[in-house]
Design an enzyme around this catalytic site. Sequence first.
Site, PDB file in Angstrom:
ATOM      1  N   ILE A  12       0.825  -1.090  -0.109  1.00 13.91           N
ATOM      2  CA  ILE A  12       0.044   0.118   0.128  1.00 13.91           C
ATOM      3  C   ILE A  12       0.952   1.257  -0.089  1.00 13.91           C
ATOM      4  O   ILE A  12       1.656   1.381   0.867  1.00 13.91           O
ATOM      5  CB  ILE A  12      -1.096  -0.032   1.238  1.00 13.91           C
ATOM      6  CG1 ILE A  12      -1.642  -1.159   1.353  1.00 13.91           C
ATOM      7  CG2 ILE A  12      -1.850   1.256   1.171  1.00 13.91           C
ATOM      8  CD1 ILE A  12      -2.567  -1.483   2.741  1.00 13.91           C
ATOM      9  N   ASP A  65       9.263   8.170  -1.183  1.00 15.02           N
ATOM     10  CA  ASP A  65       8.598   9.059  -2.012  1.00 15.02           C
ATOM     11  C   ASP A  65       8.313   8.367  -3.427  1.00 15.02           C
ATOM     12  O   ASP A  65       9.321   8.104  -3.944  1.00 15.02           O
ATOM     13  CB  ASP A  65       9.340  10.480  -2.403  1.00 15.02           C
ATOM     14  CG  ASP A  65       8.428  11.554  -2.771  1.00 15.02           C
ATOM     15  OD1 ASP A  65       7.466  10.918  -3.916  1.00 15.02           O
ATOM     16  OD2 ASP A  65       8.479  12.764  -2.768  1.00 15.02           O
ATOM     17  N   ASN A  92      -2.250   3.984  -3.878  1.00 14.05           N
ATOM     18  CA  ASN A  92      -3.002   5.104  -3.089  1.00 14.05           C
ATOM     19  C   ASN A  92      -2.463   6.580  -3.147  1.00 14.05           C
ATOM     20  O   ASN A  92      -2.961   7.332  -3.147  1.00 14.05           O
ATOM     21  CB  ASN A  92      -3.354   4.479  -1.745  1.00 14.05           C
ATOM     22  CG  ASN A  92      -3.997   5.543  -0.836  1.00 14.05           C
ATOM     23  OD1 ASN A  92      -5.308   5.952  -1.193  1.00 14.05           O
ATOM     24  ND2 ASN A  92      -3.439   6.222  -0.050  1.00 14.05           N
ATOM     25  N   ARG A 126       5.764  -0.828 -12.626  1.00 16.97           N
ATOM     26  CA  ARG A 126       6.987  -1.295 -13.432  1.00 16.97           C
ATOM     27  C   ARG A 126       7.809  -2.013 -12.703  1.00 16.97           C
ATOM     28  O   ARG A 126       8.399  -2.845 -13.172  1.00 16.97           O
ATOM     29  CB  ARG A 126       7.562   0.067 -14.068  1.00 16.97           C
ATOM     30  CG  ARG A 126       7.079   0.886 -15.031  1.00 16.97           C
ATOM     31  CD  ARG A 126       7.917   2.197 -15.454  1.00 16.97           C
ATOM     32  NE  ARG A 126       9.212   1.719 -15.710  1.00 16.97           N
ATOM     33  CZ  ARG A 126      10.198   2.174 -14.663  1.00 16.97           C
ATOM     34  NH1 ARG A 126       9.993   2.870 -13.616  1.00 16.97           N
ATOM     35  NH2 ARG A 126      11.388   1.938 -15.148  1.00 16.97           N
ATOM     36  N   TYR A 158      -5.132  18.212 -11.721  1.00 19.73           N
ATOM     37  CA  TYR A 158      -5.643  16.944 -10.864  1.00 19.73           C
ATOM     38  C   TYR A 158      -6.239  16.033 -11.695  1.00 19.73           C
ATOM     39  O   TYR A 158      -6.203  14.773 -11.622  1.00 19.73           O
ATOM     40  CB  TYR A 158      -6.280  17.506  -9.530  1.00 19.73           C
ATOM     41  CG  TYR A 158      -6.678  16.340  -8.806  1.00 19.73           C
ATOM     42  CD1 TYR A 158      -5.606  15.370  -8.143  1.00 19.73           C
ATOM     43  CD2 TYR A 158      -8.047  15.927  -8.605  1.00 19.73           C
ATOM     44  CE1 TYR A 158      -6.172  14.411  -7.316  1.00 19.73           C
ATOM     45  CE2 TYR A 158      -8.457  14.989  -7.830  1.00 19.73           C
ATOM     46  CZ  TYR A 158      -7.676  14.038  -7.330  1.00 19.73           C
ATOM     47  OH  TYR A 158      -7.952  13.113  -6.469  1.00 19.73           O
ATOM     48  N   LYS A 162      -5.654  12.308 -12.708  1.00 16.08           N
ATOM     49  CA  LYS A 162      -6.649  11.051 -12.471  1.00 16.08           C
ATOM     50  C   LYS A 162      -7.304  10.321 -13.905  1.00 16.08           C
ATOM     51  O   LYS A 162      -7.557   9.233 -13.854  1.00 16.08           O
ATOM     52  CB  LYS A 162      -7.624  11.374 -11.638  1.00 16.08           C
ATOM     53  CG  LYS A 162      -7.027  11.913 -10.169  1.00 16.08           C
ATOM     54  CD  LYS A 162      -6.522  10.492  -9.631  1.00 16.08           C
ATOM     55  CE  LYS A 162      -5.979  10.781  -8.175  1.00 16.08           C
ATOM     56  NZ  LYS A 162      -5.419   9.570  -7.462  1.00 16.08           N
ATOM     57  N   VAL A 191     -14.306  12.464   0.105  1.00 21.30           N
ATOM     58  CA  VAL A 191     -13.995  11.827   1.005  1.00 21.30           C
ATOM     59  C   VAL A 191     -13.206  12.785   2.142  1.00 21.30           C
ATOM     60  O   VAL A 191     -12.402  13.405   1.817  1.00 21.30           O
ATOM     61  CB  VAL A 191     -13.082  10.868   0.692  1.00 21.30           C
ATOM     62  CG1 VAL A 191     -12.813   9.684   1.816  1.00 21.30           C
ATOM     63  CG2 VAL A 191     -13.577   9.744  -0.463  1.00 21.30           C
TER      64      VAL A 191
END
Length: 260
Positions: A12, A65, A92, A126, A158, A162, A191
Site C-alpha cells: 500500500i 517518495d 493510493n 513497473r 488534478y 486522474k 471523502v
Amino acid sequence: MLTNLKNKTILITGASAGIGEACARVFAEAGANLILIARRSSKLQQLAESLKQRYSVQVLQYTLDVRESNAVEQLIAQLPPDFKNIDVLINNAGLVIGVEKAHETPGTDVDTMLDTNVKGVLNLIRSVVPGMVANNRGHVINISSIAGHEAYPGGSVYCASKHAVDAITKSLRMDVVHTNLRVSAISPGLVDTEFSLVRFKGDVKKAENVYAGLEALVAVDIAEAVLFAASRPAHVQIADMIILPNRQASATVVHRELKD
C-alpha cells in the site's frame, strides 16, 4: 469461492493517513501481511506497530517518495524473501494542490501532482507487475477519483492526472489480459480526509467548507470497497467503482444543507 486474504502480501502506498491507512487496517484485520510505504516515517511506524500488535500480522514499513523511480525499484528488488511475491498492489499515494486555473497553476504544483499521481503509479507498476506476471497471479488496485471521469474548473492538473490513472488502469488490464492478473480502479467522490487540507495548503477553514452541509464519505468507506474488490473470487474482476456520498451527483453537483 471468495479470495482468502489471510497471509497474502499487500503493498500500500500513501499508507500513513487517510485511505491508505484505512486500507492497511482492513487488510490487516483480514489477516494479510503488509508492505506500507509513505513519506511520513513517524506516523508510518506508529501504524505498523499498532497493526502488528492488534492483528498479529507481519508488517514492513518504508519511508519513500513514490516519485523516486530508482528508490522504488531498489526497494522492491531488496524485499525479504517472504515479501517478494506481492499479491495485491494498492496504488493510493496521490494529492491535489490548489484550485488555480490551468494557465495560472504554479509549475512546481504541476510537477508535484503529475509526478506523484501519474509517475508514482507507473513506478510501482513497473517494479511490481513483472513479478506478478511471472507468478501468473496478482491484483493491481489504483485509487483514482471522480476527477478521473469528469473535469471541473480549478482542477485541470488534478483531473488530468486522474484521467491518466484511468487510462493506465484500462491499458494495463489489456496488457495483462493473457494472465490471471486483475486490474481495478476505485474512484471516490467527496471523502473527508487530509485531501482538502493539502489542496488548500493547510487552510483548515477552506478544507472544512468542502465537506460542509453533507455527510461526506470517510476513508474506511473506500478501504472497504478496496477490500471487496480484492476478495472477489479469482474469476471476478472489478474494473472500476465510482463511489459517491449521498447527495453528491457528480464532481460539481452537490446538495448541501447549511445552517444559518
